[in-house]
Design a protein around this motif. Sequence first.
Motif, PDB file in Angstrom:
ATOM      1  N   ILE A 146       5.874  -3.020   5.540  1.00  0.00           N
ATOM      2  CA  ILE A 146       5.249  -2.032   4.668  1.00  0.00           C
ATOM      3  C   ILE A 146       4.227  -1.283   5.500  1.00  0.00           C
ATOM      4  O   ILE A 146       3.299  -1.898   6.070  1.00  0.00           O
ATOM      5  CB  ILE A 146       4.571  -2.685   3.450  1.00  0.00           C
ATOM      6  CG1 ILE A 146       5.545  -3.632   2.726  1.00  0.00           C
ATOM      7  CG2 ILE A 146       4.052  -1.618   2.504  1.00  0.00           C
ATOM      8  CD1 ILE A 146       6.740  -2.951   2.149  1.00  0.00           C
ATOM      9  N   SER A 147       4.397   0.060   5.587  1.00  0.00           N
ATOM     10  CA  SER A 147       3.489   0.825   6.448  1.00  0.00           C
ATOM     11  C   SER A 147       3.288   2.214   5.869  1.00  0.00           C
ATOM     12  O   SER A 147       3.927   2.595   4.892  1.00  0.00           O
ATOM     13  CB  SER A 147       4.045   0.915   7.875  1.00  0.00           C
ATOM     14  OG  SER A 147       5.284   1.619   7.883  1.00  0.00           O
ATOM     15  N   GLY A 148       2.371   2.978   6.499  1.00  0.00           N
ATOM     16  CA  GLY A 148       2.103   4.340   6.065  1.00  0.00           C
ATOM     17  C   GLY A 148       1.156   5.025   7.022  1.00  0.00           C
ATOM     18  O   GLY A 148       1.022   4.632   8.191  1.00  0.00           O
ATOM     19  N   SER A 203      -1.366   7.071  -2.169  1.00  0.00           N
ATOM     20  CA  SER A 203      -0.209   7.686  -2.848  1.00  0.00           C
ATOM     21  C   SER A 203       1.064   6.959  -2.419  1.00  0.00           C
ATOM     22  O   SER A 203       1.158   6.459  -1.293  1.00  0.00           O
ATOM     23  CB  SER A 203      -0.100   9.177  -2.500  1.00  0.00           C
ATOM     24  OG  SER A 203      -1.258   9.875  -2.908  1.00  0.00           O
ATOM     25  N   ASN A 204       2.044   6.946  -3.328  1.00  0.00           N
ATOM     26  CA  ASN A 204       3.314   6.221  -3.082  1.00  0.00           C
ATOM     27  C   ASN A 204       3.039   4.763  -2.760  1.00  0.00           C
ATOM     28  O   ASN A 204       3.707   4.155  -1.925  1.00  0.00           O
ATOM     29  CB  ASN A 204       4.122   6.849  -1.941  1.00  0.00           C
ATOM     30  CG  ASN A 204       4.430   8.304  -2.188  1.00  0.00           C
ATOM     31  OD1 ASN A 204       4.646   8.707  -3.328  1.00  0.00           O
ATOM     32  ND2 ASN A 204       4.425   9.099  -1.120  1.00  0.00           N
ATOM     33  N   GLY A 205       2.054   4.188  -3.442  1.00  0.00           N
ATOM     34  CA  GLY A 205       1.592   2.867  -3.070  1.00  0.00           C
ATOM     35  C   GLY A 205       2.294   1.719  -3.763  1.00  0.00           C
ATOM     36  O   GLY A 205       1.882   0.570  -3.565  1.00  0.00           O
ATOM     37  N   SER A 206       3.294   1.968  -4.558  1.00  0.00           N
ATOM     38  CA  SER A 206       3.977   0.849  -5.219  1.00  0.00           C
ATOM     39  C   SER A 206       5.462   1.149  -5.285  1.00  0.00           C
ATOM     40  O   SER A 206       5.901   2.299  -5.237  1.00  0.00           O
ATOM     41  CB  SER A 206       3.413   0.624  -6.631  1.00  0.00           C
ATOM     42  OG  SER A 206       3.611   1.785  -7.424  1.00  0.00           O
ATOM     43  N   GLY A 207       6.256   0.091  -5.413  1.00  0.00           N
ATOM     44  CA  GLY A 207       7.708   0.243  -5.512  1.00  0.00           C
ATOM     45  C   GLY A 207       8.408  -1.078  -5.268  1.00  0.00           C
ATOM     46  O   GLY A 207       7.798  -2.149  -5.342  1.00  0.00           O
ATOM     47  N   LYS A 216       6.419   5.110   3.561  1.00  0.00           N
ATOM     48  CA  LYS A 216       6.032   6.331   2.861  1.00  0.00           C
ATOM     49  C   LYS A 216       4.628   6.279   2.267  1.00  0.00           C
ATOM     50  O   LYS A 216       4.220   7.195   1.533  1.00  0.00           O
ATOM     51  CB  LYS A 216       7.032   6.604   1.746  1.00  0.00           C
ATOM     52  CG  LYS A 216       7.053   5.515   0.684  1.00  0.00           C
ATOM     53  CD  LYS A 216       8.064   5.844  -0.406  1.00  0.00           C
ATOM     54  CE  LYS A 216       8.063   4.755  -1.474  1.00  0.00           C
ATOM     55  NZ  LYS A 216       9.024   5.058  -2.557  1.00  0.00           N
ATOM     56  N   LEU A 217       3.838   5.201   2.559  1.00  0.00           N
ATOM     57  CA  LEU A 217       2.490   5.131   2.005  1.00  0.00           C
ATOM     58  C   LEU A 217       1.620   6.220   2.628  1.00  0.00           C
ATOM     59  O   LEU A 217       1.685   6.462   3.846  1.00  0.00           O
ATOM     60  CB  LEU A 217       1.862   3.766   2.267  1.00  0.00           C
ATOM     61  CG  LEU A 217       2.181   2.664   1.227  1.00  0.00           C
ATOM     62  CD1 LEU A 217       3.642   2.273   1.323  1.00  0.00           C
ATOM     63  CD2 LEU A 217       1.295   1.433   1.472  1.00  0.00           C
ATOM     64  N   ILE A 218       0.833   6.909   1.787  1.00  0.00           N
ATOM     65  CA  ILE A 218      -0.093   7.947   2.256  1.00  0.00           C
ATOM     66  C   ILE A 218      -1.489   7.621   1.720  1.00  0.00           C
ATOM     67  O   ILE A 218      -1.672   7.457   0.501  1.00  0.00           O
ATOM     68  CB  ILE A 218       0.343   9.339   1.787  1.00  0.00           C
ATOM     69  CG1 ILE A 218       1.715   9.694   2.358  1.00  0.00           C
ATOM     70  CG2 ILE A 218      -0.695  10.382   2.177  1.00  0.00           C
ATOM     71  CD1 ILE A 218       2.251  11.009   1.836  1.00  0.00           C
ATOM     72  N   VAL A 219      -2.449   7.520   2.631  1.00  0.00           N
ATOM     73  CA  VAL A 219      -3.844   7.266   2.257  1.00  0.00           C
ATOM     74  C   VAL A 219      -4.668   8.497   2.658  1.00  0.00           C
ATOM     75  O   VAL A 219      -4.663   8.908   3.823  1.00  0.00           O
ATOM     76  CB  VAL A 219      -4.393   6.000   2.926  1.00  0.00           C
ATOM     77  CG1 VAL A 219      -5.860   5.776   2.516  1.00  0.00           C
ATOM     78  CG2 VAL A 219      -3.535   4.797   2.571  1.00  0.00           C
ATOM     79  N   MET A 220      -5.316   9.098   1.684  1.00  0.00           N
ATOM     80  CA  MET A 220      -6.167  10.269   1.911  1.00  0.00           C
ATOM     81  C   MET A 220      -7.617   9.874   1.626  1.00  0.00           C
ATOM     82  O   MET A 220      -7.922   9.257   0.597  1.00  0.00           O
ATOM     83  CB  MET A 220      -5.754  11.428   1.010  1.00  0.00           C
ATOM     84  CG  MET A 220      -4.338  11.911   1.236  1.00  0.00           C
ATOM     85  SD  MET A 220      -4.136  12.742   2.813  1.00  0.00           S
ATOM     86  CE  MET A 220      -5.132  14.198   2.538  1.00  0.00           C
ATOM     87  N   CYS A 221      -8.557  10.251   2.557  1.00  0.00           N
ATOM     88  CA  CYS A 221      -9.970   9.913   2.413  1.00  0.00           C
ATOM     89  C   CYS A 221     -10.808  11.191   2.349  1.00  0.00           C
ATOM     90  O   CYS A 221     -10.490  12.199   3.005  1.00  0.00           O
ATOM     91  CB  CYS A 221     -10.449   9.057   3.585  1.00  0.00           C
ATOM     92  SG  CYS A 221      -9.520   7.497   3.743  1.00  0.00           S
ATOM     93  N   SER A 222     -11.840  11.144   1.572  1.00  0.00           N
ATOM     94  CA  SER A 222     -12.694  12.329   1.423  1.00  0.00           C
ATOM     95  C   SER A 222     -14.074  11.891   0.947  1.00  0.00           C
ATOM     96  O   SER A 222     -14.216  10.850   0.290  1.00  0.00           O
ATOM     97  CB  SER A 222     -12.069  13.304   0.416  1.00  0.00           C
ATOM     98  OG  SER A 222     -12.940  14.394   0.161  1.00  0.00           O
TER      99      SER A 222
END
Length: 856
Positions: A146-148, A203-207, A216-222
């Motif tokens: 599991i990666s992203g 995002s796309n964090g479960s399945g 397909k995991l995407i992590v956005m920080c702000s």
Amino acid sequence: MVFGWKQFTQLALLGCLFVLSACGGGGSAELQLNLPLQGASVQITHDAQDATRPAQIMATYSARVINVATDFLVVGGTCTQAPAPVISVDTARMLVTVRLSGGNCEGGQTLTLTVDPAKVTLENATLANTAIWTRSFAISPTSQKISGSISWLAGTVVLRINGGETVTVASDGSFAFPTPVRAGSFYTVTVDTQPVGQTCSVSNGSGVVGTSPVEKLIVMCSTDAYQVGGTVAGLTGTLELVNNGADLLAINANGRFIFPVPVAYGAGYAVTVRTQPIGQTCSVSRGTGAMGGPVSDVAVVCATNAYKVGGTASGLVGTLELLNNGVDLWAITANGSFAFPTSVAFGSPYNVTIKTQPLNQTCTVANGSGTMGGANVTNVTLVCATSIFSAGNTYNGASGAGDVFTGPIAGLNGSTFNGNAADTDAMTFTTAGSVNLNNGTTGGTLSNIKVLNLANGSNTITFANATSGVTTVVGGTGNDVVDLANTGNTFLAGTVNLGTGSNSLTLENKTYTGSYTSGSGGNDTLYLFNGTNIAGASVSGFENLVVASNATVTMAPGQSSQFIGTITAAGTETINLASSGTFNALPNIENYNLANGTNNFSSANVPVTVVGGSGVDVFNFTANQIINFLTSIDGGGGGTNILNIGATATQSIDLSTKVISNIQIVNVAGSVGTASFTNINGAGATLTYTKSTGDNTINLGSGGQTLNLLGSSSTSTTVTGSPAADTINLPFSGSGSETLIETGANMSNRTQIDTVGNFNATGTDYFKTGVNATSVGSFIIGNADTGNYLTTIGAGLAVVLNNTGQAYLITIQTGTAAGTYLFQNTGSNTAQFDNTDFFVQLTGTIGTISTGNLIQ
């Protein structure tokens, strides 16, 4: 140790035997103890964990194992290479172990093991109540990583998967959890620890893990993060929403909602329903997007679920009308499953009742009411039982139902049955009998009853009048008598289908176009009144025919072939054929009128008068029918009509004494004995006579005719021509001898000359001229026309004539009179060619002619 009574008895027996052997009286004795076989049991286990393949199978018996068969365990399944079994036996422990060696079983494949515990030999025991043991093991797929990727990270973030293992990320780029997750399992990735001063969102964090790595995991920080919210409408229970697969929110009231966990600027959000409220279905709109500020327009709308009410019906015959909750109407016409068209909302009551019972039946409802749950109702049960009508009552059918009134034939007595004009209502008798239907008393009062179903047994059905409306009668398996007199026009296009007994049907003086069929019995009778017309109807299955005395009936040509039994017609009856075709005359029916067109009529041994139509008609008679039964034949006009006569047997036929008109061709099959035949009179008639085994005498009729004498029989034929000019064609094969007697003034004349084909071509043929020829000469004329050939021949003969015995073959080479002519000087004037001499034209194959062919 505790012994049971059985063990105690066995020990006592052993002890007694031991004592006896010790007191042998100085001798030696050997003791053999054969214990009876005992029933053994077996227990089978394996070492597989969860869904992995086992390494070994163990079978533990309650008796010692002496031997194990090689097919004790059979390996199957879909493995790329099945493992090999290795069997070992521990006799002391009464254990059989099968170890699985090698093989290649990949993820998604199955391994099937089958053990037959009876494939062993036990010591002093047999297996009791054993069964084949089979197990299938699914080989787990390979686990996946599991990666992203992470973006805009300004510190350190800790991610967690499935609430357990974590991974710490300190910079933008890729990340992966160290431990793969087994394929087929769920995964959920959440932020466990946010970076200082930032909010990170996944995002796309479960399945569900598939057969390839999850990347397909995407992590956005702000530094900016906002909450996601919206409104709920129509909710009546508890709804669970989830954002990005991890932020769970339970809602139990309509109105606004906000997820507690903010989403980083630029990250995606995805609002979905995790758990639907009981009895409802909620849908989400505007639930996904990229975070650019607070989100408040997610819309969740909930609607109460609705389900069908239905069940099964049995025993139904007819139409049953049901109501649900007093308003939802549904008609059932067949047994089996049913369902109301209108659904019932979850939590609402339903109540199934009967509005209209089917005719002659009573139906009951079970499991018909309740409160609608979360699935279709399928257990409503309808059971219908048949009831029957009885005498002295009134029965009304339901409009549009196709009612069936059922009861005994005696139940008609004094009863009234009202069907509906627009329906096909029927009456079914449960008992057989006799009835005059619709007479108002014993036959009841019927209106708009279309179909009558007779019971098995003997039935006699007559009709008092036509107002019953019956148009169809269906017989049973007995003997049925159906009389359609007094039915008006109701049966003209109706249907009668009688059963397998000896049946009869009576049709009155009307034109029928329906279907009238008797069953498979061999003694069925059709009765026809004077004026009955069945030509346009389908009539079949009747062996016997009864025609009213002196009646005239109309039928189609093919309909007569079914009447192979008794034909009853007491007077002089007539059959009119409504269409052309092949028709066989019937016994005891005398007169036949054929339709226009092409007909083929065969007579019967009955006095027959037959009249043809305007087309080509063929009349077939045996010689016996011509001699003894023929009354008259009129071929009609407009066609070339043919009379065929079968072979005679030492009989004489004289058609000139018969009433025969408009026949152009007569064909005779010849004679098997000495016979004579005289053709019909009339110019232009053609007689084709086929020689058989008997001698024949043929007389042509008046007017000038054509005779075609056929056949290769060696028998002789004498032909007498008519006073007019005839054409006689003799056979061109065989060895028969034909004698031709020419008629007219002194055997012939020059203006009416006979034509003879194939004279002497086969056998020896004769002209009976009245004078024996003394010589046969010949001469040739170069050219002559039909206008002057007699004068030309006369001039040529004048120089050679000297006695009555002279004959000449004369050949005219060219001109319209070209041909071969035979002349004999038979007149009183021997010096010239005149009308008293014999003179014919020869055609076809002409044999050698000598004086022997011209006789007195």
